[in-house]
Design an enzyme around this catalytic site. Structure first.
Site, PDB file in Angstrom:
ATOM      1  N   HIS A 166       1.952   2.297  -3.457  1.00  0.00           N
ATOM      2  CA  HIS A 166       0.934   3.021  -4.229  1.00  0.00           C
ATOM      3  C   HIS A 166       0.984   4.514  -3.912  1.00  0.00           C
ATOM      4  O   HIS A 166       0.960   5.362  -4.811  1.00  0.00           O
ATOM      5  CB  HIS A 166      -0.467   2.494  -3.902  1.00  0.00           C
ATOM      6  CG  HIS A 166      -0.785   1.148  -4.467  1.00  0.00           C
ATOM      7  ND1 HIS A 166      -0.559   0.824  -5.788  1.00  0.00           N
ATOM      8  CD2 HIS A 166      -1.342   0.042  -3.891  1.00  0.00           C
ATOM      9  CE1 HIS A 166      -0.952  -0.429  -6.004  1.00  0.00           C
ATOM     10  NE2 HIS A 166      -1.420  -0.918  -4.865  1.00  0.00           N
ATOM     11  N   GLU A 194       0.822  -1.204   0.000  1.00  0.00           N
ATOM     12  CA  GLU A 194       0.000   0.000   0.000  1.00  0.00           C
ATOM     13  C   GLU A 194       0.863   1.264   0.000  1.00  0.00           C
ATOM     14  O   GLU A 194       0.545   2.244  -0.685  1.00  0.00           O
ATOM     15  CB  GLU A 194      -0.933  -0.003   1.221  1.00  0.00           C
ATOM     16  CG  GLU A 194      -2.008  -1.081   1.193  1.00  0.00           C
ATOM     17  CD  GLU A 194      -2.968  -0.917   0.031  1.00  0.00           C
ATOM     18  OE1 GLU A 194      -3.142   0.221  -0.454  1.00  0.00           O
ATOM     19  OE2 GLU A 194      -3.543  -1.928  -0.402  1.00  0.00           O
TER      20      GLU A 194
END
Length: 233
Positions: free
Chosen positions: A27, A24
């Site tokens: 990203h 995550e």
């Protein structure tokens, strides 16, 4: 060699947390490079796993799978999720084009982590450890969970990363229509899992990722496969 439940949790917990949370964070980092500072402003572009942990997806679900695998036997696929990093695609400099790089960052981070875990195994063996040492088993868990998350997220199914990559690559009209699948993507994924197709779809890509990991780390994929068999039984 068979691991008890406590040993399994000890081997898996660190690789699972970092595989999910750094996916995550990647990203958010790439989104910032391409113009969207949403995740950055919220403190989500960080290597601190506590910023990304979802109590259910990062802890409860993986622990439940480990417990069920111990009670019911091996053959499970361990997976989980972190709190999704918020990305405002409209804030990207070139939203449709840049979406590809933001989406691909997560799977790329997983591949890098898989290689790093393989290098840890290689280093341990070089220094005299055996393949049954805790660090080697933890390394195998790191390779496997990252390979699973990479393969799963590369499925061309919105809202998975592969779906966003497909939307980025498709011509505008087709991209819009394909993006309409997103509200149903999770249910499609569950259906594939329950009818037994998900494992069949992922297996070739999993094998390829493990072979690539072995090639970059100098660790034979046969050794990796043996270690994975130990930690998943």
């Amino acid at each position: 060699m068979e691991l008890n439940l406590i040993q399994k949790i000890s081997v898996w917990i660190i690789p699972v947390i970092f595989a999910i949370t750094l996916h995550e964070a990647a990203h958010g980092y790439i989104a910032k490079l391409f113009g969207d500072t949403t995740a950055w402003m919220l403190g989500r572009v960080t290597l601190n796993p506590f910023k990304h942990i979802d109590p259910v997806g990062t802890i409860l679900v993986p622990l439940t799978i480990l417990l069920l695998s111990k009670v019911l036997g091996g053959g499970f696929i361990l997976f989980g999720w972190a709190k999704p990093v918020p990305v405002n695609f409209g804030a990207l400099r070139h939203p449709k084009r840049d979406m590809l790089w933001v989406a691909a960052a997560g799977p790329a981070a997983n591949l890098l982590m898989a290689i790093l875990w393989a290098l840890i195994i290689k280093l341990g063996v070089t220094l005299g450890d055996s393949y049954t040492q805790p660090m080697a088993l933890m390394g195998a868990a790191g390779i496997f969970i990252n390979a699973v998350l990479m393969a799963l997220n590369l499925l061309p199914l919105p809202p998975l990363d592969g779906g966003r990559i497909a939307v980025s690559l498709l011509p505008g009209r087709y991209a819009y229509r394909f993006a309409q699948i997103e509200p149903y993507g999770f249910y499609i994924l569950l259906a594939l899992m329950f009818i037994g197709w998900l494992g069949l779809i992922l297996s070739p890509l999993l094998i390829l990722i493990i072979v690539i990991t072995g090639a970059f780390s100098g660790l034979g994929h046969a050794e990796i496969a043996t270690l994975i068999q130990i930690i998943t039984n």
